[in-house]
Design an enzyme around this catalytic site. Sequence first.
Site, PDB file in Angstrom:
ATOM      1  N   HIS A   9       4.065   1.345   2.244  1.00  9.97           N
ATOM      2  CA  HIS A   9       5.195   0.553   1.743  1.00  9.97           C
ATOM      3  C   HIS A   9       5.845   1.264   0.556  1.00  9.97           C
ATOM      4  O   HIS A   9       7.067   1.303   0.429  1.00  9.97           O
ATOM      5  CB  HIS A   9       4.733  -0.834   1.299  1.00  9.97           C
ATOM      6  CG  HIS A   9       4.036  -1.612   2.362  1.00  9.97           C
ATOM      7  ND1 HIS A   9       2.790  -2.154   2.183  1.00  9.97           N
ATOM      8  CD2 HIS A   9       4.399  -1.931   3.635  1.00  9.97           C
ATOM      9  CE1 HIS A   9       2.417  -2.781   3.294  1.00  9.97           C
ATOM     10  NE2 HIS A   9       3.376  -2.656   4.184  1.00  9.97           N
ATOM     11  N   CYS A  61      -4.237  -3.657  21.581  1.00 14.61           N
ATOM     12  CA  CYS A  61      -3.055  -2.968  21.074  1.00 14.61           C
ATOM     13  C   CYS A  61      -3.551  -1.688  20.412  1.00 14.61           C
ATOM     14  O   CYS A  61      -4.432  -1.736  19.557  1.00 14.61           O
ATOM     15  CB  CYS A  61      -2.345  -3.846  20.035  1.00 14.61           C
ATOM     16  SG  CYS A  61      -1.239  -2.896  18.970  1.00 14.61           S
ATOM     17  N   HIS A  90      -3.191  -1.796  16.486  1.00 13.83           N
ATOM     18  CA  HIS A  90      -3.934  -2.769  15.686  1.00 13.83           C
ATOM     19  C   HIS A  90      -5.365  -2.995  16.142  1.00 13.83           C
ATOM     20  O   HIS A  90      -6.103  -3.734  15.511  1.00 13.83           O
ATOM     21  CB  HIS A  90      -3.166  -4.097  15.623  1.00 13.83           C
ATOM     22  CG  HIS A  90      -1.879  -3.958  14.877  1.00 13.83           C
ATOM     23  ND1 HIS A  90      -0.677  -3.701  15.492  1.00 13.83           N
ATOM     24  CD2 HIS A  90      -1.623  -3.993  13.546  1.00 13.83           C
ATOM     25  CE1 HIS A  90       0.269  -3.598  14.581  1.00 13.83           C
ATOM     26  NE2 HIS A  90      -0.265  -3.766  13.399  1.00 13.83           N
ATOM     27  N   CYS A 105       0.570  -9.371  20.614  1.00 12.53           N
ATOM     28  CA  CYS A 105      -0.186  -8.768  19.518  1.00 12.53           C
ATOM     29  C   CYS A 105       0.333  -9.341  18.207  1.00 12.53           C
ATOM     30  O   CYS A 105       1.495  -9.133  17.856  1.00 12.53           O
ATOM     31  CB  CYS A 105      -0.051  -7.245  19.511  1.00 12.53           C
ATOM     32  SG  CYS A 105      -0.797  -6.537  18.016  1.00 12.53           S
ATOM     33  N   LYS A 119      -8.067  -1.393   6.532  1.00 14.32           N
ATOM     34  CA  LYS A 119      -8.989  -2.149   5.697  1.00 14.32           C
ATOM     35  C   LYS A 119     -10.421  -1.922   6.153  1.00 14.32           C
ATOM     36  O   LYS A 119     -11.339  -1.850   5.345  1.00 14.32           O
ATOM     37  CB  LYS A 119      -8.656  -3.648   5.768  1.00 14.32           C
ATOM     38  CG  LYS A 119      -7.467  -4.006   4.881  1.00 14.32           C
ATOM     39  CD  LYS A 119      -7.290  -5.519   4.818  1.00 14.32           C
ATOM     40  CE  LYS A 119      -5.899  -5.869   4.324  1.00 14.32           C
ATOM     41  NZ  LYS A 119      -5.368  -7.117   4.846  1.00 14.32           N
ATOM     42  N   LYS A 137      -5.886   7.148   9.853  1.00 12.79           N
ATOM     43  CA  LYS A 137      -4.984   6.022   9.672  1.00 12.79           C
ATOM     44  C   LYS A 137      -5.552   5.098   8.583  1.00 12.79           C
ATOM     45  O   LYS A 137      -6.752   4.884   8.517  1.00 12.79           O
ATOM     46  CB  LYS A 137      -4.880   5.262  11.000  1.00 12.79           C
ATOM     47  CG  LYS A 137      -3.704   4.343  10.992  1.00 12.79           C
ATOM     48  CD  LYS A 137      -3.476   3.616  12.288  1.00 12.79           C
ATOM     49  CE  LYS A 137      -2.476   2.523  11.932  1.00 12.79           C
ATOM     50  NZ  LYS A 137      -2.224   1.542  12.903  1.00 12.79           N
ATOM     51  N   HIS A 141       0.847  -1.198   0.000  1.00 14.12           N
ATOM     52  CA  HIS A 141       0.000   0.000   0.000  1.00 14.12           C
ATOM     53  C   HIS A 141       0.879   1.243   0.000  1.00 14.12           C
ATOM     54  O   HIS A 141       2.109   1.150  -0.098  1.00 14.12           O
ATOM     55  CB  HIS A 141      -0.998  -0.035   1.156  1.00 14.12           C
ATOM     56  CG  HIS A 141      -0.385  -0.092   2.533  1.00 14.12           C
ATOM     57  ND1 HIS A 141       0.481   0.862   3.004  1.00 14.12           N
ATOM     58  CD2 HIS A 141      -0.502  -1.016   3.533  1.00 14.12           C
ATOM     59  CE1 HIS A 141       0.845   0.558   4.236  1.00 14.12           C
ATOM     60  NE2 HIS A 141       0.280  -0.582   4.577  1.00 14.12           N
ATOM     61  N   CYS A 177       1.568  -6.638  15.670  1.00  8.76           N
ATOM     62  CA  CYS A 177       2.942  -6.148  15.872  1.00  8.76           C
ATOM     63  C   CYS A 177       3.939  -7.290  15.858  1.00  8.76           C
ATOM     64  O   CYS A 177       5.129  -7.056  15.768  1.00  8.76           O
ATOM     65  CB  CYS A 177       3.095  -5.454  17.223  1.00  8.76           C
ATOM     66  SG  CYS A 177       2.089  -4.001  17.461  1.00  8.76           S
TER      67      CYS A 177
HETATM   68  O1  ME8 Z   1       6.954  -4.043  10.214  1.00 13.00           O
HETATM   69  N1  ME8 Z   1       3.052   5.312   6.338  1.00 13.00           N
HETATM   70  O2  ME8 Z   1       6.498  -4.962   8.150  1.00 13.00           O
HETATM   71  P1  ME8 Z   1       5.251  -4.101   7.655  1.00 13.00           P
HETATM   72  C1  ME8 Z   1       4.358   5.209   6.068  1.00 13.00           C
HETATM   73  N2  ME8 Z   1       7.968  -7.026   8.687  1.00 13.00           N
HETATM   74  N3  ME8 Z   1       5.006   4.052   6.036  1.00 13.00           N
HETATM   75  C2  ME8 Z   1       4.323   2.944   6.293  1.00 13.00           C
HETATM   76  C3  ME8 Z   1       2.947   2.960   6.598  1.00 13.00           C
HETATM   77  C4  ME8 Z   1       2.309   4.231   6.606  1.00 13.00           C
HETATM   78  N4  ME8 Z   1       1.023   4.375   6.862  1.00 13.00           N
HETATM   79  N5  ME8 Z   1       2.553   1.695   6.788  1.00 13.00           N
HETATM   80  C5  ME8 Z   1       3.634   0.910   6.601  1.00 13.00           C
HETATM   81  C6  ME8 Z   1       7.126  -4.886   9.364  1.00 13.00           C
HETATM   82  N6  ME8 Z   1       4.700   1.651   6.295  1.00 13.00           N
HETATM   83  C7  ME8 Z   1       8.201  -5.928   9.540  1.00 13.00           C
HETATM   84  C8  ME8 Z   1       9.544  -5.277   9.271  1.00 13.00           C
HETATM   85  S1  ME8 Z   1      12.199  -5.364   9.066  1.00 13.00           S
HETATM   86  C9  ME8 Z   1      13.426  -6.427   9.480  1.00 13.00           C
HETATM   87  C10 ME8 Z   1      10.712  -6.201   9.426  1.00 13.00           C
HETATM   88  C11 ME8 Z   1       6.056   1.188   6.001  1.00 13.00           C
HETATM   89  O3  ME8 Z   1       4.746  -4.775   6.441  1.00 13.00           O
HETATM   90  C12 ME8 Z   1       7.043   1.687   7.031  1.00 13.00           C
HETATM   91  O4  ME8 Z   1       8.336   1.638   6.498  1.00 13.00           O
HETATM   92  O5  ME8 Z   1       4.317  -3.853   8.767  1.00 13.00           O
HETATM   93  C13 ME8 Z   1       6.905   0.653   8.098  1.00 13.00           C
HETATM   94  O6  ME8 Z   1       7.998   0.641   8.991  1.00 13.00           O
HETATM   95  C14 ME8 Z   1       6.847  -0.598   7.265  1.00 13.00           C
HETATM   96  O7  ME8 Z   1       6.081  -0.219   6.106  1.00 13.00           O
HETATM   97  C15 ME8 Z   1       6.188  -1.741   8.023  1.00 13.00           C
HETATM   98  O8  ME8 Z   1       5.918  -2.756   7.150  1.00 13.00           O
END
Ligand code: ME8
Length: 489
Positions: A23, A145, A148, A128, A298, A295, A20, A131
Amino acid sequence: MAKKGFYITTPLYYLNGPPHLGHAYTTVIADVIARWHRLKGEKVLFLTGTDEHGEKVLEAAQVMDKGARQFVDELSAIFKNAWDTLDISYDDFIRTTEARHKRTVKDFILAADRKGDVYKGNYKGFYCVGCESFKTESEMVNGECPDHKRRLEMRMEESYFFRLSKYQDRLLKFYKQNPGFISPAYRADEIKNRVKGGLKDLSISRENLRWGITFPLDKEHTTYVWFDALTNYISALGGRKSAKFKRFWPADVHLVGKEINWFHSVIWPAMLFSVGVKPPNKVLVHGWWLVEGQKMSKTVGNVVDPLQVVGKYSVDSFRYYLVRDAAFGEDGDFSEKKLVERINGELVADLGNLVYRALTLAEKYKGKVAGRPFENLAPKIKSIERNMDGNRLNQAMDEVWQIIRDTNKYISRTEPWKSEGKNLGNIIYNLMERIRIIAILIEPFMPSTSRRIFDQLGVKPQRLKDAKYRPFKSRIKKNGYLFVKVEVK
Ligand code: ME8
């Protein structure tokens, strides 16, 4: 061999749904930084990838009624395709289900164990799944949490622990000696205060979860998904003994969203201390994108699909908007209306218009293109360089835009349509050289627009060292508008 390359990483995204806006943001920012360093002539390693184990991913697979293996194979391909569409110049894409990664995770656990940092105990706490971590009671709000909005279940299980508490002093000393480690600085204070408050040992194995990497000290256990995922930054180099490791470690930048700063600034360096590897140089923390003040979720139904946005507008206008609209570090607020305003007001009216007008003049002009710069750009380029090196991307972009606007003003001021001969040759010289320099400076942000400008100037893509006036060597081939105006109903 000494380190001699720039290494930047994104988080590995959980495969619990397609990519999204959030990411896309992190990945675009990392791409801008990676391209910037390549533009400076550095050897760059840009890593991204997917976090494929753990309960959260398994749950998502079950909801889709798919086997975990098939689910992650399909979804990681979707992430990869999305990054290709967004012109992300990653050098490597790592999946935590790959053998090269599993090897390094095993190596880390065995090394930490040899150091005396792993022991068996029992965990009791609220977990959670969103997280993928335990929450303390003070972190919970009404039994949920806060991030979430899920009811947290009390869990009690046998688990292996990592002696995180042992590293409290060493971490505090490390932060003190490396003031730029967590950036922006205000993100460092919250971490330091929490670490000063004391660290609890970390549960690093799970008994009742099969979807993960078998814990090397006990076949009945699976490695905790965060201990697994963080290690990727070294697995991608081929482990802590490889030649690539020597060349690229310590990582220059781990780019992360604010909610996972703790994992990268506390847990990860402690793991590295334990196995005898230097911590990364910098954890660069950005804020969250909200959507019209809310925020993304879904349930609310406001999740922004980056591919839909670029399908409707263009890849470069989306990239431009993401970098320009949010002050780096702070939260941003996505709105299609603002995106359209920036497309029409800045990309079409400033940049597109400049290139079109100037190339039209140049194509018609048959005399010698030569003259003197009307302004010394060197100090401005130095300042852009300082901001880019300091990861203040939107400030750098503001300064690039100032050069674009000044060039448009130069056209209005000099009125080339009323000029001729040497005078006109001088104006066109200034315009062509400035446009070439602009194409260099925007490359990290808008790579395909930059390429299109170079093509129309009939010159090869260039590097930062070429961002200065030189004798005119272009062969103009004008080719339409760079951006199209979006009609607003
Ligand atoms: O945390 N605004 O993965 P994740 C800006 N797998 N950036 C955002 C965002 C938003 N609303 N939502 C997500 C994880 N991100 C773990 C990480 S690393 C070894 C493991 C971005 O799929 C942002 O960079 O939940 C956030 O830190 C990351 O996606 C979290 O992705």
